[in-house]
Design an enzyme around this catalytic site. Structure first.
Site, PDB file in Angstrom:
ATOM      1  N   THR A  35       0.828  -1.209   0.000  1.00 22.98           N
ATOM      2  CA  THR A  35       0.000   0.000   0.000  1.00 22.98           C
ATOM      3  C   THR A  35       0.862   1.259   0.000  1.00 22.98           C
ATOM      4  O   THR A  35       0.663   2.177  -0.799  1.00 22.98           O
ATOM      5  CB  THR A  35      -0.927   0.016   1.226  1.00 22.98           C
ATOM      6  N   ASP A  69      -3.407  -1.069  -5.633  1.00 24.15           N
ATOM      7  CA  ASP A  69      -4.615  -1.037  -4.822  1.00 24.15           C
ATOM      8  C   ASP A  69      -5.340  -2.380  -4.908  1.00 24.15           C
ATOM      9  O   ASP A  69      -5.936  -2.849  -3.931  1.00 24.15           O
ATOM     10  CB  ASP A  69      -5.528   0.096  -5.295  1.00 24.15           C
ATOM     11  N   ASP A  72      -2.710  -5.158  -3.062  1.00 24.65           N
ATOM     12  CA  ASP A  72      -2.704  -5.257  -1.595  1.00 24.65           C
ATOM     13  C   ASP A  72      -4.008  -5.843  -1.075  1.00 24.65           C
ATOM     14  O   ASP A  72      -4.015  -6.573  -0.077  1.00 24.65           O
ATOM     15  CB  ASP A  72      -2.369  -3.911  -0.931  1.00 24.65           C
ATOM     16  N   GLY A  73      -5.110  -5.544  -1.763  1.00 21.68           N
ATOM     17  CA  GLY A  73      -6.376  -6.128  -1.360  1.00 21.68           C
ATOM     18  C   GLY A  73      -6.391  -7.633  -1.546  1.00 21.68           C
ATOM     19  O   GLY A  73      -6.911  -8.382  -0.697  1.00 21.68           O
ATOM     20  N   ARG A  77      -6.712 -10.551   1.362  1.00 24.10           N
ATOM     21  CA  ARG A  77      -7.726 -11.615   1.292  1.00 24.10           C
ATOM     22  C   ARG A  77      -7.077 -12.994   1.440  1.00 24.10           C
ATOM     23  O   ARG A  77      -7.575 -13.848   2.173  1.00 24.10           O
ATOM     24  CB  ARG A  77      -8.484 -11.518  -0.027  1.00 24.10           C
ATOM     25  N   ASP A  94      -4.956   6.236  -0.285  1.00 21.09           N
ATOM     26  CA  ASP A  94      -5.712   6.559  -1.501  1.00 21.09           C
ATOM     27  C   ASP A  94      -5.977   8.055  -1.588  1.00 21.09           C
ATOM     28  O   ASP A  94      -5.882   8.660  -2.659  1.00 21.09           O
ATOM     29  CB  ASP A  94      -7.045   5.806  -1.529  1.00 21.09           C
TER      30      ASP A  94
END
Length: 209
Positions: A35, A69, A72-73, A77, A94
Site C-alpha cells: 500500500t 490497490d 494489496d487487497g 484476502r 488513496d
C-alpha cells in the site's frame, strides 16, 4: 451493463494479480508495505513527472502503481482478511495519492494558463473526496454506499487517458477528460447519497420522518 463490465474486468485482473500476491506473501512482503509503496510510486509519477509536463510518463507511472490497490487487497484476502489498520491505511493512502494526482494536474494546467482546466481539476479533487467520504460515513453509520459510476479506479483511468492523449498533442483531451470526470464524480456522489437515504428510511421506526 457498465457494472457487469466493471466486475468482469476486476475478476480478470484478480486472476492475473493473485499469483503475484502469493509470491509477495511468500517473500514476507506485507499488504501494508505494498500500500505504502504504491502510494509513493503514484507521488513520483504525479509530482515528479506529471506536474513538470511529462504527461505520458506521469500517467503510465501513476496507472502502474495505482494497480497496487488491487494487489494489496488480494494479498490481504489471501492472508486471512484485511486488518482494521490495513483498511484505514489503504483508505488514507488513496486520499494522499488522489490529492497528488489532481494537485499535479492543476499545477501543470496553471503553468499553461488553462484556467478552465484548473477549475475542472479542483472540482475533480473535491468531488472525488466526497465520493470517498460519503461511502466511509455511510459505513460508519452501519449502512453501505457501494454504488456509483465513478469509483477510484475509473477516476484515475479517465484522467490518465486524458493526460496521455494531451501528452501526445491531442488537445484539449485532458481538459475534456477532467470535466467529464467532474460530472460523473458529482453524479456518483448523488447516487451514493440517494442509496444511503433509502437505507436510512428503511431503518427508521414507523411514524418517524
Amino acid at each position: 451493463m457498465a457494472k457487469i463490465f466493471q466486475v468482469s474486468v476486476r475478476a480478470g485482473m484478480t486472476r492475473v494479480v493473485e499469483p503475484i500476491a502469493r509470491a509477495l506473501l511468500r517473500a514476507g512482503v506485507t499488504p501494508n508495505a505494498v500500500t505504502v509503496t504504491g502510494t509513493l510510486g503514484v507521488l513520483v509519477g504525479a509530482l515528479g513527472f506529471g506536474a513538470r509536463g511529462h504527461l505520458v510518463a506521469g500517467a503510465l507511472i501513476v496507472t502502474f502503481f495505482a494497480l497496487t490497490d488491487l494487489l494489496d487487497g488480494t494479498m490481504a484476502r489471501i492472508s486471512g482478511g484485511s486488518t482494521k489498520f490495513g483498511a484505514f491505511l489503504d483508505s488514507s493512502m488513496d486520499r494522499v495519492a488522489d490529492s497528488a494526482v489532481f494537485g499535479a494536474v492543476a499545477y501543470w494546467l496553471a503553468t499553461q494558463n488553462d484556467h478552465s482546466g484548473v477549475a475542472a481539476a479542483l472540482v475533480c479533487l473535491a468531488a472525488g473526496g466526497l465520493v470517498s467520504y460519503v461511502k466511509a460515513r455511510a459505513e460508519g453509520l452501519g449502512m453501505t454506499a457501494n454504488v456509483g459510476v465513478a469509483e477510484r479506479t475509473e477516476r484515475l483511468l479517465i484522467v490518465g487517458v486524458g493526460g496521455i492523449l494531451t501528452g501526445l498533442n491531442v488537445d484539449p483531451a485532458l481538459e475534456i477528460s477532467l470535466w467529464l470526470l467532474a460530472a460523473v464524480s458529482i453524479f456518483t456522489v448523488g447516487q451514493r447519497m440517494t442509496h444511503v437515504y433509502r437505507q436510512a428510511r428503511q431503518l427508521q421506526p414507523d411514524g418517524q420522518g
